[in-house]
Motif scaffolding. Structure first.
Motif, PDB file in Angstrom:
ATOM      1  N   GLU A  74      19.488  29.247 -19.432  1.00  0.00           N
ATOM      2  CA  GLU A  74      18.106  29.131 -19.892  1.00  0.00           C
ATOM      3  C   GLU A  74      17.128  29.611 -18.824  1.00  0.00           C
ATOM      4  O   GLU A  74      16.071  29.011 -18.591  1.00  0.00           O
TER       5      GLU A  74
ATOM      6  N   THR B  81      24.676  35.227 -19.037  1.00  0.00           N
ATOM      7  CA  THR B  81      24.592  34.164 -18.035  1.00  0.00           C
ATOM      8  C   THR B  81      23.172  33.606 -17.949  1.00  0.00           C
ATOM      9  O   THR B  81      22.983  32.388 -17.837  1.00  0.00           O
TER      10      THR B  81
ATOM     11  N   TYR C 181      20.991  33.592 -20.343  1.00  0.00           N
ATOM     12  CA  TYR C 181      20.746  32.811 -21.562  1.00  0.00           C
ATOM     13  C   TYR C 181      21.397  31.436 -21.467  1.00  0.00           C
ATOM     14  O   TYR C 181      20.776  30.414 -21.786  1.00  0.00           O
ATOM     15  N   ASP C 182      22.647  31.419 -21.027  1.00  0.00           N
ATOM     16  CA  ASP C 182      23.363  30.149 -20.909  1.00  0.00           C
ATOM     17  C   ASP C 182      22.658  29.205 -19.941  1.00  0.00           C
ATOM     18  O   ASP C 182      22.672  27.978 -20.125  1.00  0.00           O
TER      19      ASP C 182
ATOM     20  N   ASP D   8      27.789  31.123 -12.462  1.00  0.00           N
ATOM     21  CA  ASP D   8      26.547  30.819 -13.178  1.00  0.00           C
ATOM     22  C   ASP D   8      25.313  31.202 -12.372  1.00  0.00           C
ATOM     23  O   ASP D   8      24.270  30.542 -12.440  1.00  0.00           O
TER      24      ASP D   8
END
Length: 418
Positions: free
Chosen positions: A211, A206, A208-209, A172
């Motif tokens: 933010e 990644t 986007y996830d 992440d």
């Protein structure tokens, strides 16, 4: 050959003392015949006594490898010199291959590499396998270290850049992964390779996830440079628009880029565009937005909202065109840049890119306005005219909350030439 105080103690030892490995299914390592590259030196009697019975079992057809696995730690502890460490690591690798246990395979490979006895032509491959196994185990930092070492040692097969980037995505870490790709891509291109846009697309997902707006802008710029097609713009700008926390007068210039790249696909984007631009001020521009929204099925002619907006722009369009010359004259006479901003906005909605550029530049020079806004729109008008170098220089001067939008317009200039 290795030397020992007992002449017959080498039987079975050498047969287990090397391997040929190949990767299958991600990180399954298979052994083959022992190569002639192993140069055994002095082995202690203690090491041989511990090693030999275990090697006999491991090498035996149908040997009960699991029964001797607990003894491998002892063999490793007795390995004091490079040759003993290489032999111990190789034995663990073969045992791991036979039991199908990847942690054991990885340990064997790592010990062999630590011994310094792996032939130089095989070092990169060994590191590659270690990295793959570590990746499968979810040990992404160790995987990245091993894979990077493999690349540094000359490994260029099986998409190492993409897999290393994936170690960041799996952690992440959008920022770290994009920074890594930004660093690696020039070298890939210089070597005649191709940049797989899926590497960057994973980074965008990644971002986007997580933010992470800044990372989404980085990913979008990289994505469209790597693969300058409409789909890349669609993927990137949709994420940037979703994550960006903009006021309407800031977002409108992002939506203008989305309109230019044909990436407005949702009814809400058309409505946001109209609300941010104000149909009374940007009537000619909004007329085009309405027409496209109607053609794409986002509006219906009997929709009260559509009818109200269209009525507003229809009344204002002719007046805006007629008023434009006087607005320019007023801007030229005004002591500050406010009138020039108004004139520039009207000329922009009329798609008089050159005239609008002059007005926005004048507004920035005279002052009394949002300099970043005036500079951004000056650059945007230069982009529309295909003045790539000038646009990029102008847009580089935009700071604050509009800087990300300026960067994306600059990227458009770079990949499309206006």
């Amino acid at each position: 050959m290795f030397r020992s105080t007992r002449g017959n103690s080498t039987k079975g030892f050498i047969s287990a003392c090397a391997m040929a490995i190949a990767l299958a299914g991600g990180a399954a390592v298979a052994t083959g015949a022992a190569p002639a590259t192993v140069q055994a030196q002095d082995y202690s009697d203690a090491f041989i006594d511990a090693y030999q019975p275990v090697a006999d079992v491991v090498n035996a057809e149908g040997g009960d490898v699991a029964s001797v696995v607990p003894q491998l730690d002892t063999i490793v502890s007795l390995a004091q010199n490079a040759d003993e460490k290489y032999a111990a690591g190789n034995l663990i690798l073969i045992a791991g291959n036979k039991t199908g246990e990847q942690p054991m395979q990885r340990r064997g490979l790592e010990i062999m590499l630590e011994s310094g006895k792996v032939p130089v032509e095989n070092v990169a491959q060994f590191q590659w396998f270690v990295g793959n196994i570590a990746f499968n185990e979810g040990d992404y930092m160790a995987s990245r270290a091993a894979l990077s070492a493999a690349v540094a040692s000359g490994w260029n097969q099986d998409d190492p850049v993409g897999l290393i980037a994936e170690t960041y995505w799996q952690s992440d870490d959008a920022v770290g992964g994009l920074a890594y790709l930004q660093e690696q891509i020039p070298g890939v291109l210089a070597a005649g390779g191709q940049v797989d846009s899926n590497w960057i697309l994973r980074g965008l997902v990644t971002a986007y996830d997580a933010e992470n707006f800044d990372a989404s802008v980085d990913a979008t710029a990289m994505l469209v440079k790597a693969n300058p097609v409409q789909q890349s713009w669609l993927n990137g700008l949709q994420v940037v628009n979703a994550l960006g926390e903009f006021e309407g007068d800031v977002r409108i210039d992002l939506l203008r880029l989305m309109r230019l790249t044909d990436t407005m696909t949702q009814s809400q984007e058309f409505i946001r565009y109209i609300a941010a631009a104000d149909p009374r001020v940007y009537s000619n521009e909004i007329s085009g937005v309405l027409a496209r929204g109607l053609a794409d099925g986002h509006f219906e002619t009997d929709d009260p909202y559509y009818q109200e907006v269209k009525s507003t722009v229809d009344r204002a369009m002719a007046g805006d065109r007629a008023e434009a010359p006087s607005l320019v004259s007023e801007a030229e006479a005004d002591a500050n840049g406010e009138s020039a901003m108004i004139a520039g906005n009207v000329l922009m909605t009329l798609e008089d890119w050159s005239g609008a550029e002059a007005m926005f530049a004048m507004a920035a020079e005279k002052g009394g306005v949002d300099t970043n806004l005036a500079t951004l729109r000056t650059g945007m008008m230069q982009v529309h005219q295909g003045k790539v170098a000038e646009a990029q220089q102008t847009l580089a001067g935009v700071t604050g909350e509009r800087a990300a939008i300026a960067r994306l317009w600059s990227t458009y200039a770079e990949v499309n030439g206006g």
